[in-house]
Enzyme design. Structure first.
Site, mmCIF file in Angstrom:
data_model
loop_
_atom_site.group_PDB
_atom_site.id
_atom_site.type_symbol
_atom_site.label_atom_id
_atom_site.label_comp_id
_atom_site.label_asym_id
_atom_site.label_seq_id
_atom_site.Cartn_x
_atom_site.Cartn_y
_atom_site.Cartn_z
ATOM 1 N N LYS A 22 43.037 9.200 75.052
ATOM 2 C CA LYS A 22 42.954 7.738 75.078
ATOM 3 C C LYS A 22 42.372 7.203 76.393
ATOM 4 O O LYS A 22 42.351 7.928 77.401
ATOM 5 C CB LYS A 22 44.349 7.166 74.808
ATOM 6 C CG LYS A 22 44.861 7.475 73.389
ATOM 7 C CD LYS A 22 46.233 6.883 73.149
ATOM 8 C CE LYS A 22 46.672 7.046 71.709
ATOM 9 N NZ LYS A 22 47.986 6.413 71.449
ATOM 10 N N TYR A 47 43.080 2.282 63.021
ATOM 11 C CA TYR A 47 44.419 1.673 62.967
ATOM 12 C C TYR A 47 44.410 0.591 61.882
ATOM 13 O O TYR A 47 44.271 -0.598 62.191
ATOM 14 C CB TYR A 47 44.772 1.058 64.326
ATOM 15 C CG TYR A 47 44.970 2.055 65.458
ATOM 16 C CD1 TYR A 47 45.942 3.059 65.371
ATOM 17 C CD2 TYR A 47 44.224 1.974 66.634
ATOM 18 C CE1 TYR A 47 46.148 3.960 66.419
ATOM 19 C CE2 TYR A 47 44.428 2.871 67.691
ATOM 20 C CZ TYR A 47 45.387 3.861 67.575
ATOM 21 O OH TYR A 47 45.587 4.739 68.611
ATOM 22 N N ASN A 63 50.196 6.666 76.019
ATOM 23 C CA ASN A 63 50.778 7.983 75.726
ATOM 24 C C ASN A 63 49.754 9.108 75.615
ATOM 25 O O ASN A 63 49.956 10.094 74.914
ATOM 26 C CB ASN A 63 51.702 7.906 74.496
ATOM 27 C CG ASN A 63 50.962 7.477 73.243
ATOM 28 O OD1 ASN A 63 49.755 7.295 73.270
ATOM 29 N ND2 ASN A 63 51.687 7.326 72.153
ATOM 30 N N HIS A 95 46.047 10.626 70.928
ATOM 31 C CA HIS A 95 46.314 10.390 69.507
ATOM 32 C C HIS A 95 46.149 11.736 68.808
ATOM 33 O O HIS A 95 45.222 12.481 69.118
ATOM 34 C CB HIS A 95 45.296 9.399 68.921
ATOM 35 C CG HIS A 95 45.294 9.421 67.416
ATOM 36 N ND1 HIS A 95 46.217 8.714 66.683
ATOM 37 C CD2 HIS A 95 44.545 10.121 66.516
ATOM 38 C CE1 HIS A 95 46.016 8.954 65.396
ATOM 39 N NE2 HIS A 95 45.011 9.811 65.266
ATOM 40 N N GLU A 129 40.545 10.496 59.245
ATOM 41 C CA GLU A 129 40.174 10.142 60.619
ATOM 42 C C GLU A 129 38.956 10.931 61.112
ATOM 43 O O GLU A 129 38.098 10.371 61.802
ATOM 44 C CB GLU A 129 41.368 10.387 61.548
ATOM 45 C CG GLU A 129 42.522 9.428 61.275
ATOM 46 C CD GLU A 129 43.780 9.731 62.081
ATOM 47 O OE1 GLU A 129 44.740 8.951 61.981
ATOM 48 O OE2 GLU A 129 43.813 10.753 62.822
HETATM 49 P P1 TYD Z 1 52.483 5.884 65.697
HETATM 50 O O1 TYD Z 1 51.464 6.244 64.681
HETATM 51 O O2 TYD Z 1 53.829 5.470 65.218
HETATM 52 O O3 TYD Z 1 52.722 7.080 66.747
HETATM 53 P P2 TYD Z 1 51.958 8.462 67.026
HETATM 54 O O4 TYD Z 1 50.780 8.137 67.888
HETATM 55 O O5 TYD Z 1 52.970 9.305 67.745
HETATM 56 O O6 TYD Z 1 51.567 9.006 65.682
HETATM 57 O O7 TYD Z 1 51.940 4.705 66.605
HETATM 58 C C1 TYD Z 1 50.581 4.634 66.975
HETATM 59 C C2 TYD Z 1 50.497 4.244 68.422
HETATM 60 O O8 TYD Z 1 51.011 2.934 68.611
HETATM 61 C C3 TYD Z 1 51.304 5.113 69.337
HETATM 62 O O9 TYD Z 1 50.571 6.239 69.789
HETATM 63 C C4 TYD Z 1 51.679 4.196 70.457
HETATM 64 C C5 TYD Z 1 51.551 2.800 69.915
HETATM 65 N N1 TYD Z 1 52.838 2.055 69.813
HETATM 66 C C6 TYD Z 1 53.095 1.016 70.710
HETATM 67 O O10 TYD Z 1 52.306 0.754 71.626
HETATM 68 N N2 TYD Z 1 54.255 0.296 70.588
HETATM 69 C C7 TYD Z 1 55.169 0.555 69.605
HETATM 70 O O11 TYD Z 1 56.195 -0.137 69.521
HETATM 71 C C8 TYD Z 1 54.890 1.634 68.692
HETATM 72 C C9 TYD Z 1 55.869 1.962 67.607
HETATM 73 C C10 TYD Z 1 53.712 2.359 68.828
#
Ligand code: TYD
Length: 174
Positions: free
Chosen positions: A13, A53, A147, A150, A161
């Site tokens: 990211k 998304y 984080n 992805h 994707e």
């Molecule tokens: P998600 O698909 O639930 O997680 P992952 O990436 O672990 O599959 O969510 C997509 C992204 O959205 C996630 O990487 C981080 C972001 N996110 C937020 O910023 N705030 C939130 O409250 C949530 C649930 C996700």
């Protein structure tokens, strides 16, 4: 009959690219038995961001935010905010997009990525080791949580994707 090899999509990211930790993430991927079969630095258009998304994620995002301690009355309203932040964030700078191939590629990449919320992600995982951001803090600040990566959630999501981010001729079977 030959089995199709499993593939998954990974995005490093924008904030991780800015932090100069692309190599650190790639090292952890190459330490598994998965193979990088496609890779490029690219900036997502708004159209790609909305496809990556999609609106269908809204409710689950809102619910997951609340599950992780963010106080919001309506998961759908909260999910709408999160998806907007996600689309803004993923288009905010270049990302490194990759396709990984190998046995259980989807599950293995999710395992080494760790949990969505970096402050809760297990030590030893990409998110656990390379970020200490938190969903609650990020949501309060009106932004998405940083984080690092992805990683596709299921084989079906991975196929969808990969087709969004790569042309078939950009992927090398190895
Ligand atoms: P998600 O698909 O639930 O997680 P992952 O990436 O672990 O599959 O969510 C997509 C992204 O959205 C996630 O990487 C981080 C972001 N996110 C937020 O910023 N705030 C939130 O409250 C949530 C649930 C996700």
């Amino acid at each position: 009959m030959k089995m199709e090899k499993e593939r998954t999509l990974v995005l490093i990211k924008p904030d991780a690219v800015k932090r100069n930790i692309i190599g650190e993430v790639i090292k952890r991927i190459e330490d598994t038995d998965l193979k990088i079969v496609a890779m490029k630095m690219t900036k997502a258009s708004e159209e790609l961001a909305a496809q990556h998304y999609p609106d269908s994620m809204i409710k689950a995002l809102g619910e997951k935010g609340i599950e992780n301690g963010y106080e919001a009355a309506d998961p759908v309203e909260q999910g709408k905010k999160i998806i907007q932040w996600l689309r803004e964030y993923i288009t905010s700078g270049p990302v490194v997009a990759m396709v990984l191939q190998g046995e259980n590629a989807v599950k293995k990449m999710r395992q080494i990525s760790g949990y969505t919320d970096p402050c809760k992600a297990e030590p030893g995982t990409i998110r656990g080791d390379l970020s200490n951001d938190s969903i609650v803090v990020a949501n309060k600040e009106g932004r998405t949580v940083h984080n690092i990566v992805h990683a596709s959630e299921s084989i079906e999501e991975a196929e969808r994707e990969i087709a969004l981010w790569f042309k078939p001729e950009e992927i090398y079977d190895r």
